[in-house]
Scaffold this motif. Structure first.
Motif, mmCIF file in Angstrom:
data_model
loop_
_atom_site.group_PDB
_atom_site.id
_atom_site.type_symbol
_atom_site.label_atom_id
_atom_site.label_comp_id
_atom_site.label_asym_id
_atom_site.label_seq_id
_atom_site.Cartn_x
_atom_site.Cartn_y
_atom_site.Cartn_z
ATOM 1 N N LEU A 1 0.708 -1.257 0.065
ATOM 2 C CA LEU A 1 0.046 0.064 0.039
ATOM 3 C C LEU A 1 0.919 1.277 0.007
ATOM 4 O O LEU A 1 0.611 2.372 -0.799
ATOM 5 C CB LEU A 1 -1.012 0.171 1.178
ATOM 6 N N THR A 2 1.878 1.195 0.918
ATOM 7 C CA THR A 2 3.009 2.395 1.011
ATOM 8 C C THR A 2 3.503 2.721 -0.721
ATOM 9 O O THR A 2 3.444 3.715 -0.891
ATOM 10 C CB THR A 2 3.865 2.075 1.611
ATOM 11 N N GLN B 1 2.226 1.731 -3.521
ATOM 12 C CA GLN B 1 1.104 1.906 -4.413
ATOM 13 C C GLN B 1 0.857 3.557 -4.254
ATOM 14 O O GLN B 1 0.599 4.187 -4.947
ATOM 15 C CB GLN B 1 0.079 1.327 -4.270
ATOM 16 N N ASN B 2 0.445 3.966 -3.080
ATOM 17 C CA ASN B 2 0.339 5.423 -2.712
ATOM 18 C C ASN B 2 1.475 6.466 -3.115
ATOM 19 O O ASN B 2 1.167 7.458 -3.841
ATOM 20 C CB ASN B 2 0.065 5.662 -1.279
ATOM 21 N N ILE C 1 1.006 6.631 -6.992
ATOM 22 C CA ILE C 1 -0.212 7.471 -7.194
ATOM 23 C C ILE C 1 0.037 9.031 -6.796
ATOM 24 O O ILE C 1 -0.152 9.805 -7.761
ATOM 25 C CB ILE C 1 -1.197 7.137 -6.369
ATOM 26 N N GLU C 2 0.803 9.471 -5.917
ATOM 27 C CA GLU C 2 1.209 10.641 -5.810
ATOM 28 C C GLU C 2 2.571 11.038 -6.284
ATOM 29 O O GLU C 2 2.819 12.336 -6.094
ATOM 30 C CB GLU C 2 1.281 10.862 -3.945
ATOM 31 N N GLN D 1 5.532 10.325 -5.804
ATOM 32 C CA GLN D 1 6.653 10.854 -4.925
ATOM 33 C C GLN D 1 7.858 10.285 -5.247
ATOM 34 O O GLN D 1 7.919 8.899 -6.059
ATOM 35 C CB GLN D 1 6.236 10.205 -3.382
ATOM 36 N N LEU E 1 -5.733 -4.538 -3.169
ATOM 37 C CA LEU E 1 -4.653 -3.701 -3.840
ATOM 38 C C LEU E 1 -4.113 -4.339 -5.067
ATOM 39 O O LEU E 1 -3.312 -3.830 -5.926
ATOM 40 C CB LEU E 1 -3.373 -4.041 -2.926
#
Length: 279
Positions: A58-59, A61-62, A65-66, A68, A107
């Protein structure tokens, strides 16, 4: 360009090497080089580890998406390449497999697989081995495997899946090529009969050595049902047989027919397999 890194996870023997930390280190490597990781048989991991791993995924994938440039994994700040990808495969319902936690299922985008068409696969493989009557023989040989799987006793070492079927078909092709060395321009009927015979011989060579005593008669019955008029073919190797008799004579042993067949079967299996386990 994307790089695909196939990563195989196995927890069948109680191997504790793939824990939360080990998975995190793999993810760190994927993220920094922008590789794709395909984790085969993902649900062999324990359920408690799967739940923890979901937070790591999840970390990642986030972060993607953002958009980073860096994320936190295992308490460290690592570079996040925008090309990283994580994929998993699983066989639900098998012994020793865990159920994926709901937070992990969300996920991934699921892709369902269909049951393979064994007869079509067998037909193509037979053609690739030079079997001209492949279309006619593919159905019976697949039926042989299906009936063996259904009617024989359940043994941990029995395998009537596609891998075993492939081994049989390849060995049948080899038997045909050896047989043609002694035949000059065979007629169509003769060639068809030869191909049927080598396929039966291949089935006996591949299936008989691993059968327990109680299933030998079952196999004979199935073979006749699938290939009418056929019979179980005994292993033949004149050179090895002569050596066996010579060794037994030196040791004052009488080589029983069943024992001789087991030795010949073992030799056949060793030639066809990468390794052999005996119990």
């Amino acid at each position: 360009m994307s790089h695909l890194i196939p990563t195989c996870l196995s927890n069948d023997t109680g191997d504790e090497s793939f824990d939360f930390g080990a998975m995190g280190r793999i993810f760190c490597g994927l993220c920094q080089v922008g590789a794709w990781g395909c984790f085969d048989e993902f649900n062999r991991l324990e359920e408690r580890i799967l739940s923890a791993v979901s937070q790591q995924i999840l970390t990642i994938q986030n972060g993607l998406i953002e958009r980073q440039k860096h994320i936190e994994l295992l308490g460290k700040t690592i570079r996040l390449h925008d090309n990283v990808g994580i994929f998993v495969t699983m066989n639900p319902g098998y012994a020793g497999r865990s159920n994926l936690p709901d937070n992990l299922k969300t996920l991934f985008r699921s892709v369902a697989m269909v049951v393979p068409d064994r007869k079509l696969i067998a037909q193509v493989m037979l053609y690739s081995q030079g079997i001209v009557s492949a279309e006619k023989l593919a159905g019976p040989v697949v039926d042989l495997f299906i009936m063996c799987q259904k009617q024989m006793s359940k043994q941990s070492h029995y395998d009537f899946g596609l891998r075993a079927l492939k081994t049989l078909l390849v060995s049948a092709g080899g038997l045909k090529r050896r047989a043609l060395l002694n035949i000059q321009k065979p007629e169509v009927d003769e060639l068809t009969s030869l191909e049927r015979s080598v396929l039966i011989q291949g089935a006996c060579n591949n299936i008989l050595p691993k059968l327990v005593a109680n299933d030998l008669d079952v196999f004979s019955s199935i073979l006749v049902d699938v290939f009418p008029g056929s019979e179980v073919k005994q292993m033949e190797d004149e050179n090895l047989l002569a050596k066996l008799k010579e060794i037994c004579k030196l040791s004052n042993y009488n080589p029983a027919a069943q024992w001789v067949q087991k030795v010949l079967q073992l030799k056949m299996v060793i030639e066809m397999r990468v390794s052999v386990f005996c119990s």
